[in-house]
Design a protein around this motif. Sequence first.
Motif, mmCIF file in Angstrom:
data_model
loop_
_atom_site.group_PDB
_atom_site.id
_atom_site.type_symbol
_atom_site.label_atom_id
_atom_site.label_comp_id
_atom_site.label_asym_id
_atom_site.label_seq_id
_atom_site.Cartn_x
_atom_site.Cartn_y
_atom_site.Cartn_z
ATOM 1 N N LEU A 1 0.848 -1.199 0.000
ATOM 2 C CA LEU A 1 0.000 0.000 0.000
ATOM 3 C C LEU A 1 0.880 1.244 0.000
ATOM 4 C CD1 LEU A 1 -2.798 -1.194 2.458
ATOM 5 C CD2 LEU A 1 -3.077 -0.688 0.020
ATOM 6 N N PHE A 2 2.072 1.080 0.538
ATOM 7 C CA PHE A 2 3.075 2.144 0.488
ATOM 8 C C PHE A 2 4.355 1.574 -0.091
ATOM 9 C CE2 PHE A 2 0.411 2.616 4.235
ATOM 10 C CZ PHE A 2 -0.183 3.821 3.943
ATOM 11 N N GLY A 3 5.138 2.413 -0.705
ATOM 12 C CA GLY A 3 6.477 1.985 -1.118
ATOM 13 C C GLY A 3 6.646 1.766 -2.607
ATOM 14 N N LEU A 4 5.537 1.544 -3.336
ATOM 15 C CA LEU A 4 5.689 1.326 -4.779
ATOM 16 C C LEU A 4 5.043 2.447 -5.596
ATOM 17 C CD1 LEU A 4 5.105 -2.525 -5.256
ATOM 18 C CD2 LEU A 4 7.255 -1.268 -5.261
ATOM 19 N N VAL A 5 3.724 2.523 -5.530
ATOM 20 C CA VAL A 5 3.008 3.543 -6.319
ATOM 21 C C VAL A 5 1.828 4.103 -5.518
ATOM 22 C CG1 VAL A 5 3.568 2.606 -8.615
ATOM 23 C CG2 VAL A 5 1.572 1.719 -7.380
ATOM 24 N N TRP A 6 1.335 5.257 -5.937
ATOM 25 C CA TRP A 6 0.054 5.766 -5.448
ATOM 26 C C TRP A 6 -1.024 4.969 -6.164
ATOM 27 C CZ3 TRP A 6 0.009 10.235 -2.207
ATOM 28 C CH2 TRP A 6 1.230 10.880 -2.072
ATOM 29 N N GLU A 7 -2.223 4.937 -5.602
ATOM 30 C CA GLU A 7 -3.248 4.114 -6.242
ATOM 31 C C GLU A 7 -4.567 4.865 -6.410
ATOM 32 O OE1 GLU A 7 -3.574 0.370 -4.180
ATOM 33 O OE2 GLU A 7 -1.412 -0.015 -4.320
ATOM 34 N N TRP A 8 -5.228 4.606 -7.523
ATOM 35 C CA TRP A 8 -6.550 5.171 -7.783
ATOM 36 C C TRP A 8 -7.577 4.618 -6.793
ATOM 37 C CZ3 TRP A 8 -7.406 9.216 -10.701
ATOM 38 C CH2 TRP A 8 -6.667 9.459 -11.844
ATOM 39 N N THR A 9 -8.541 5.437 -6.441
ATOM 40 C CA THR A 9 -9.709 4.939 -5.706
ATOM 41 C C THR A 9 -10.951 5.351 -6.499
ATOM 42 O OG1 THR A 9 -9.805 6.980 -4.401
ATOM 43 C CG2 THR A 9 -8.609 5.107 -3.440
ATOM 44 N N SER A 10 -12.051 4.668 -6.242
ATOM 45 C CA SER A 10 -13.240 4.909 -7.071
ATOM 46 C C SER A 10 -13.765 6.336 -6.912
ATOM 47 C CB SER A 10 -14.342 3.902 -6.725
ATOM 48 O OG SER A 10 -14.746 4.053 -5.386
ATOM 49 N N ASP A 11 -13.669 6.891 -5.694
ATOM 50 C CA ASP A 11 -14.218 8.226 -5.454
ATOM 51 C C ASP A 11 -13.113 9.204 -5.057
ATOM 52 O OD1 ASP A 11 -13.689 6.984 -3.088
ATOM 53 O OD2 ASP A 11 -15.524 7.596 -2.075
ATOM 54 N N PHE A 12 -12.013 9.149 -5.802
ATOM 55 C CA PHE A 12 -10.842 9.978 -5.469
ATOM 56 C C PHE A 12 -11.168 11.471 -5.414
ATOM 57 C CE2 PHE A 12 -11.177 10.050 -10.009
ATOM 58 C CZ PHE A 12 -10.774 11.323 -10.367
ATOM 59 N N ASP A 13 -12.178 11.890 -6.166
ATOM 60 C CA ASP A 13 -12.475 13.328 -6.249
ATOM 61 C C ASP A 13 -13.690 13.719 -5.414
ATOM 62 O OD1 ASP A 13 -14.440 12.098 -7.671
ATOM 63 O OD2 ASP A 13 -14.305 13.390 -9.426
ATOM 64 N N ALA A 14 -14.122 12.802 -4.537
ATOM 65 C CA ALA A 14 -15.390 13.031 -3.829
ATOM 66 C C ALA A 14 -15.283 14.073 -2.728
ATOM 67 C CB ALA A 14 -15.894 11.720 -3.229
ATOM 68 N N PHE A 15 -14.077 14.425 -2.372
ATOM 69 C CA PHE A 15 -13.947 15.270 -1.185
ATOM 70 C C PHE A 15 -13.428 16.659 -1.527
ATOM 71 C CE2 PHE A 15 -13.784 10.848 -0.129
ATOM 72 C CZ PHE A 15 -14.668 10.739 0.921
ATOM 73 N N GLY A 16 -13.617 17.047 -2.760
ATOM 74 C CA GLY A 16 -13.104 18.340 -3.203
ATOM 75 C C GLY A 16 -14.004 19.507 -2.880
ATOM 76 N N PHE A 17 -14.538 19.512 -1.708
ATOM 77 C CA PHE A 17 -15.404 20.605 -1.284
ATOM 78 C C PHE A 17 -14.676 21.480 -0.293
ATOM 79 C CE2 PHE A 17 -18.118 17.177 -2.580
ATOM 80 C CZ PHE A 17 -19.065 17.812 -3.354
ATOM 81 N N THR A 18 -15.191 22.677 -0.123
ATOM 82 C CA THR A 18 -14.564 23.562 0.852
ATOM 83 C C THR A 18 -14.651 22.951 2.248
ATOM 84 O OG1 THR A 18 -16.648 24.734 0.911
ATOM 85 C CG2 THR A 18 -14.879 25.696 -0.391
ATOM 86 N N GLY A 19 -15.745 22.275 2.510
ATOM 87 C CA GLY A 19 -15.883 21.542 3.769
ATOM 88 C C GLY A 19 -16.697 20.314 3.474
ATOM 89 N N PHE A 20 -16.338 19.198 4.055
ATOM 90 C CA PHE A 20 -17.004 17.953 3.709
ATOM 91 C C PHE A 20 -18.505 18.025 3.936
ATOM 92 C CE2 PHE A 20 -17.359 13.612 2.800
ATOM 93 C CZ PHE A 20 -18.181 13.035 3.739
ATOM 94 N N ASN A 21 -18.909 18.699 5.020
ATOM 95 C CA ASN A 21 -20.334 18.746 5.317
ATOM 96 C C ASN A 21 -21.065 19.868 4.607
ATOM 97 O OD1 ASN A 21 -20.509 16.532 6.846
ATOM 98 N ND2 ASN A 21 -20.263 17.570 8.808
ATOM 99 N N GLN A 22 -20.310 20.709 3.930
ATOM 100 C CA GLN A 22 -20.971 21.818 3.259
ATOM 101 C C GLN A 22 -21.702 21.313 2.027
ATOM 102 O OE1 GLN A 22 -18.459 25.087 2.521
ATOM 103 N NE2 GLN A 22 -19.915 26.140 1.229
ATOM 104 N N ARG A 23 -22.947 21.703 1.906
ATOM 105 C CA ARG A 23 -23.719 21.226 0.762
ATOM 106 C C ARG A 23 -24.140 22.404 -0.093
ATOM 107 N NH1 ARG A 23 -26.580 18.671 5.299
ATOM 108 N NH2 ARG A 23 -25.209 16.938 5.759
ATOM 109 N N GLY A 24 -24.428 22.077 -1.335
ATOM 110 C CA GLY A 24 -24.938 23.123 -2.194
ATOM 111 C C GLY A 24 -23.873 24.119 -2.582
ATOM 112 N N VAL A 25 -22.640 23.717 -2.515
ATOM 113 C CA VAL A 25 -21.603 24.650 -2.932
ATOM 114 C C VAL A 25 -21.558 24.708 -4.448
ATOM 115 C CG1 VAL A 25 -20.131 24.402 -0.937
ATOM 116 C CG2 VAL A 25 -19.859 22.818 -2.828
ATOM 117 N N GLY A 26 -21.256 25.848 -4.967
ATOM 118 C CA GLY A 26 -21.084 25.986 -6.407
ATOM 119 C C GLY A 26 -19.673 25.602 -6.768
ATOM 120 N N ASP A 27 -19.408 25.463 -8.036
ATOM 121 C CA ASP A 27 -18.060 25.098 -8.450
ATOM 122 C C ASP A 27 -17.043 26.154 -8.056
ATOM 123 O OD1 ASP A 27 -18.360 23.129 -11.484
ATOM 124 O OD2 ASP A 27 -18.871 22.754 -9.416
#
Lengths: 242, 193
Positions: free
Chosen positions: A164-190
């Motif tokens: 899991l460490f030492g060779l490569v970084w790895e893709w996850t299915s929802d890698f971009d799911a947390f790109g919000f200003t705050g995780f609990n913030q909803r209804g944010v615009g781009d």
Amino acid sequence: MAALAAPQGMAFMPGGEFALPFRGDTAEVRMRVAPFYLDTRAVTQAEYGSFLRTHPGYRRSRIKRLFADKAYLGNWKDDATPPVRALNSPVTHVSWYAAKAYCSEAGKRLPTTAEWEWAAQTLPKGMDSAGFKDSILSWYARPTGDVPGGTGSGSENGYGIRDLFGLVWEWTSDFDAFGFTGFNQRGVGDSGAFCGSGSTRATKDADYATYMRWAFRLSLRPDYTVSSLGFRCARHRDEKGF
Amino acid sequence: MHAFLSAILVILALGVSTARASGPAQFPDSSLYQVETDWQRDDGKTMRLAELRGRVRVVSMFFTGCQNLCPMLMGQLKSLERSLPADLKKRVGFVMVSMDVKDDTPDALRKYRKESALSPENWILLRGSADDTRELAALLGVHYTPKQEDGQIGHTGVIAILDREGRIVYKVTGITDQNAFLAELTRNANPEH
């Protein structure tokens, strides 16, 4: 018992709960993970080569630009030949779309970020917490060569999952799911949604290496490919189509 | 008569062989309709995105239990629909894709359609597998979190216009300028475009 029933090449990970390394609007956010199976190693160049033989649409010359950037499999010698002496190394230079397709064809899926991080929290055999963090950070600081080392050469967590460490970084299915200003913030615009790591707030207890991984994932685009990014597949204990 | 029939048969045969030679439907390189995944509709039938070809599509993501952003986005989309001239309405379709793959069953989507008064002629409600939904979201540029304990999903409010071949030709975060959106829709739905 469930561990004994793990599909070949996969290990059973029990479910659990952990806190995200950054806070939501008000408090720490806890993620729950259901029991699942995870590949014990990253997908290798040889395995990916087999996939390309049966799925020519994913070969370097054939893949649609929508699904991978121009560097896709850029270190391969040609459409079907992985880099020399690298058959057992993790395949890299693969996009999220290609990784998803590979896992899907294998009857699996990419692990969620929560699943991957949950598996990554267990200490490798023979290592204490401080040594573990140091070893991860020293790996992150090391530049990756064009071809990573062989799978299985890195550390093993308590469940038989390696590298899991030492060779490569790895893709996850929802890698971009947390790109919000705050995780609990909803209804944010781009306008507010792409501030990424700089605007998320690290929790007091978050270790730097973990935080760095979350930030790195947010910097990715699904068609992006690079020599230090590979993947492994997962499967829910009772996977269903819909 | 026989010669005539034979000629027709030859033409038919040629037509079939041409269709076979071209293989699966060809789409432009940037078309989302190249994605070969299966989607469940609220009427229980399964479809592929390629079947959306031919009409200009307004595409957005939502979930039926959404209490914050989606009702506002849905309000904007319905307002847009009301503003469409009759001839344009026939050439435009709305596609809503659920992010709640677990709980938005066809039944839940059907209930939502009824409550929101979405006509079957103009609205398609879809639900896919977790990964296929992530993939479509990635293509549309929608970000969403896993479902949280209170049942909500944090997400961005992307609304995209896909041309008849499935290419994203316009994308906004919420419709702040309905006239501009309508103009873009009209331009792309123009038969001569």
